[in-house]
Scaffold this motif. Structure first.
Motif, PDB file in Angstrom:
ATOM      1  N   SER A   1       2.916   6.750   0.253  1.00 52.83           N
ATOM      2  CA  SER A   1       3.379   5.577  -0.502  1.00 52.83           C
ATOM      3  C   SER A   1       2.250   4.910  -1.287  1.00 52.83           C
ATOM      4  O   SER A   1       1.879   3.760  -1.026  1.00 52.83           O
TER       5      SER A   1
ATOM      6  N   ASN B   1      -1.305   2.711  13.605  1.00 55.73           N
ATOM      7  CA  ASN B   1       0.111   2.372  13.412  1.00 55.73           C
ATOM      8  C   ASN B   1       0.909   3.494  12.760  1.00 55.73           C
ATOM      9  O   ASN B   1       2.121   3.574  12.932  1.00 55.73           O
TER      10      ASN B   1
ATOM     11  N   TYR C   1       9.474  12.433  19.393  1.00 56.76           N
ATOM     12  CA  TYR C   1       8.904  11.098  19.144  1.00 56.76           C
ATOM     13  C   TYR C   1       8.575  10.402  20.467  1.00 56.76           C
ATOM     14  O   TYR C   1       7.473   9.846  20.642  1.00 56.76           O
TER      15      TYR C   1
ATOM     16  N   THR D   1      12.742  -1.880   9.965  1.00 57.21           N
ATOM     17  CA  THR D   1      11.862  -1.288   8.945  1.00 57.21           C
ATOM     18  C   THR D   1      12.591  -0.079   8.362  1.00 57.21           C
ATOM     19  O   THR D   1      13.683   0.283   8.818  1.00 57.21           O
TER      20      THR D   1
ATOM     21  N   ASN E   1      14.324   2.651  10.487  1.00 52.58           N
ATOM     22  CA  ASN E   1      15.670   2.512  11.058  1.00 52.58           C
ATOM     23  C   ASN E   1      16.741   2.247  10.012  1.00 52.58           C
ATOM     24  O   ASN E   1      17.860   1.875  10.359  1.00 52.58           O
TER      25      ASN E   1
HETATM   26  N1  LIG Z   1      10.583   0.413  13.530  1.00 51.57           N
HETATM   27  C1  LIG Z   1      10.745   0.545  14.834  1.00 51.57           C
HETATM   28  O1  LIG Z   1      11.849   0.289  15.369  1.00 51.57           O
HETATM   29  C2  LIG Z   1       9.611   1.000  15.700  1.00 51.57           C
HETATM   30  C3  LIG Z   1       9.796   0.948  17.092  1.00 51.57           C
HETATM   31  C4  LIG Z   1       8.760   1.366  17.925  1.00 51.57           C
HETATM   32  C5  LIG Z   1       7.592   1.841  17.386  1.00 51.57           C
HETATM   33  N2  LIG Z   1       7.444   1.895  16.024  1.00 51.57           N
HETATM   34  C6  LIG Z   1       6.172   2.429  15.522  1.00 51.57           C
HETATM   35  O2  LIG Z   1       5.576   1.524  14.625  1.00 51.57           O
HETATM   36  C7  LIG Z   1       4.782   2.247  13.678  1.00 51.57           C
HETATM   37  C8  LIG Z   1       5.171   1.804  12.267  1.00 51.57           C
HETATM   38  O3  LIG Z   1       6.534   2.132  12.069  1.00 51.57           O
HETATM   39  P1  LIG Z   1       7.439   1.428  10.959  1.00 51.57           P
HETATM   40  O4  LIG Z   1       8.707   1.059  11.622  1.00 51.57           O
HETATM   41  O5  LIG Z   1       6.675   0.434  10.203  1.00 51.57           O
HETATM   42  O6  LIG Z   1       7.755   2.730  10.081  1.00 51.57           O
HETATM   43  P2  LIG Z   1       7.839   2.959   8.520  1.00 51.57           P
HETATM   44  O7  LIG Z   1       8.346   1.739   7.837  1.00 51.57           O
HETATM   45  O8  LIG Z   1       8.581   4.236   8.376  1.00 51.57           O
HETATM   46  O9  LIG Z   1       6.309   3.158   8.080  1.00 51.57           O
HETATM   47  C9  LIG Z   1       5.590   4.253   8.567  1.00 51.57           C
HETATM   48  C10 LIG Z   1       4.176   4.137   8.073  1.00 51.57           C
HETATM   49  O10 LIG Z   1       3.423   5.234   8.613  1.00 51.57           O
HETATM   50  C11 LIG Z   1       2.726   5.858   7.545  1.00 51.57           C
HETATM   51  N3  LIG Z   1       2.520   7.279   7.800  1.00 51.57           N
HETATM   52  C12 LIG Z   1       3.430   8.215   8.142  1.00 51.57           C
HETATM   53  N4  LIG Z   1       2.853   9.421   8.257  1.00 51.57           N
HETATM   54  C13 LIG Z   1       1.527   9.240   7.966  1.00 51.57           C
HETATM   55  C14 LIG Z   1       0.418  10.101   7.923  1.00 51.57           C
HETATM   56  N5  LIG Z   1       0.536  11.407   8.197  1.00 51.57           N
HETATM   57  N6  LIG Z   1      -0.781   9.576   7.614  1.00 51.57           N
HETATM   58  C15 LIG Z   1      -0.924   8.248   7.332  1.00 51.57           C
HETATM   59  N7  LIG Z   1       0.111   7.396   7.349  1.00 51.57           N
HETATM   60  C16 LIG Z   1       1.327   7.882   7.667  1.00 51.57           C
HETATM   61  C17 LIG Z   1       3.573   5.628   6.321  1.00 51.57           C
HETATM   62  O11 LIG Z   1       2.732   5.736   5.184  1.00 51.57           O
HETATM   63  P3  LIG Z   1       3.210   6.442   3.803  1.00 51.57           P
HETATM   64  O12 LIG Z   1       4.563   5.893   3.483  1.00 51.57           O
HETATM   65  O13 LIG Z   1       2.138   6.015   2.865  1.00 51.57           O
HETATM   66  O14 LIG Z   1       3.213   7.921   4.039  1.00 51.57           O
HETATM   67  C18 LIG Z   1       4.074   4.211   6.561  1.00 51.57           C
HETATM   68  O15 LIG Z   1       3.142   3.265   6.114  1.00 51.57           O
HETATM   69  C19 LIG Z   1       5.047   3.721  13.940  1.00 51.57           C
HETATM   70  O16 LIG Z   1       4.017   4.249  14.740  1.00 51.57           O
HETATM   71  C20 LIG Z   1       6.344   3.712  14.716  1.00 51.57           C
HETATM   72  O17 LIG Z   1       6.497   4.832  15.536  1.00 51.57           O
HETATM   73  C21 LIG Z   1       8.417   1.496  15.171  1.00 51.57           C
END
Ligand SMILES: NC(=O)c1ccc[n+]([C@@H]2O[C@H](COP(=O)([O-])OP(=O)(O)OC[C@H]3O[C@@H](n4cnc5c(N)ncnc54)[C@H](OP(=O)(O)O)[C@@H]3O)[C@@H](O)[C@H]2O)c1
Length: 237
Positions: A34, A86, A148, A182, A185
């Motif tokens: 992104s 993250n 996951y 986010t 989901n």
């Molecule tokens: N949302 C939830 O309900 C939830 C619940 C529990 C845990 N989490 C955890 O919280 C963290 C953030 O999730 P989110 O909900 O914010 O997800 P998100 O909106 O999908 O964002 C994911 C982020 O991770 C980055 N990313 C993915 N693959 C990457 C890679 N190979 N190298 C560097 N960056 C990478 C993406 O960057 P690009 O777009 O630039 O690729 C994006 O900034 C994750 O670890 C997720 O597992 C989320």
């Protein structure tokens, strides 16, 4: 004070970047795909906060790219005080559609990425804190997200090892979010989402800011170490 957030372009990572920048930290926005979001965030921070900010493209699962990212950080900031691991992906799909390639892809970003970034961060971190974003799925999820869920359980195990190894100079803590609104989901089926909301004691998904504020709190507390903090509104049947 300097802070790196991996996956800082969107979602929880973006909120975390904004929280630290608003509190006067210099910030490093790591992104992978992104670029537009990351550059817009960089510009927003330049316009609104008196801090240094840089954007670095790096796939956290690629060792060479991680090494190169820390070279840029060393050149620009010399040291890092806060690392937030993250970056993460999920690939929910029926068991019959999963295979070793898709399973390993999730592990590579979520678990190997956390390991690589933590390891090479030590080249610029001699004190401070590492905060790893796991998930309450680490304690059990559903078969569709078994890759996951396993990756996040691995992040917790790895965090305990790093906490012991890096003490007393670097603290290591985990934040384990529940359901957070986010992009991750955005494609949930309405019925599934409603059923999950029913299981949350607070009857609603959380927001990225709920996680960002927890990460910031941990970064500014000097005695919480080796902890796993669930931020899920209370969750159960
Ligand atoms: N949302 C939830 O309900 C939830 C619940 C529990 C845990 N989490 C955890 O919280 C963290 C953030 O999730 P989110 O909900 O914010 O997800 P998100 O909106 O999908 O964002 C994911 C982020 O991770 C980055 N990313 C993915 N693959 C990457 C890679 N190979 N190298 C560097 N960056 C990478 C993406 O960057 P690009 O777009 O630039 O690729 C994006 O900034 C994750 O670890 C997720 O597992 C989320």
């Amino acid at each position: 004070m300097n802070c790196l957030v991996t996956g800082g372009s969107r979602g929880i990572g973006k909120s975390t970047i904004l929280k630290f920048a608003s509190e006067g930290y210099n910030v490093v926005i790591n992104y992978n795909n992104s670029q537009k979001d990351a550059l817009e965030l960089e510009q927003y921070i330049k316009n609104n906060y008196h801090v240094d900010v840089i954007c670095i493209k790096c796939d956290v699962s690629q060792e060479d790219e991680v090494k190169a990212m820390f070279k840029v950080i060393k050149d620009k900031f010399n040291t890092l005080d806060v690392l937030v691991n993250n970056a993460g992906i999920a690939q929910d799909e029926p068991l019959e559609d999963k295979n070793s390639k898709s399973f390993l892809e999730v592990l590579k970003v979520n678990l190997l990425g956390t390991f690589l970034v933590s390891k090479y961060a030590l080249e610029v971190m001699s004190k401070g804190i590492i905060i790893n974003i796991a998930s309450n799925n680490a304690y059990g999820g559903i078969i569709e997200s078994c890759d996951y869920d396993a990756s996040k359980a691995g992040v917790i195990a790895l965090s305990h090892d790093f906490a012991k190894f890096l003490a007393p100079n670097i603290r290591v803590n985990v934040v384990a979010p529940g359901w957070i609104n986010t992009d991750m989901n955005k494609d949930l089926f309405a019925e599934f989402k409603k059923a999950e909301e029913e299981k949350i004691f607070l009857k609603r998904f959380g927001n990225a800011e709920d996680i960002a504020s927890t990460v910031f709190f941990l970064a500014n507390n000097n005695y919480i170490n080796d902890a796993v903090i669930k931020v899920d509104g209370g969750y159960g049947k």
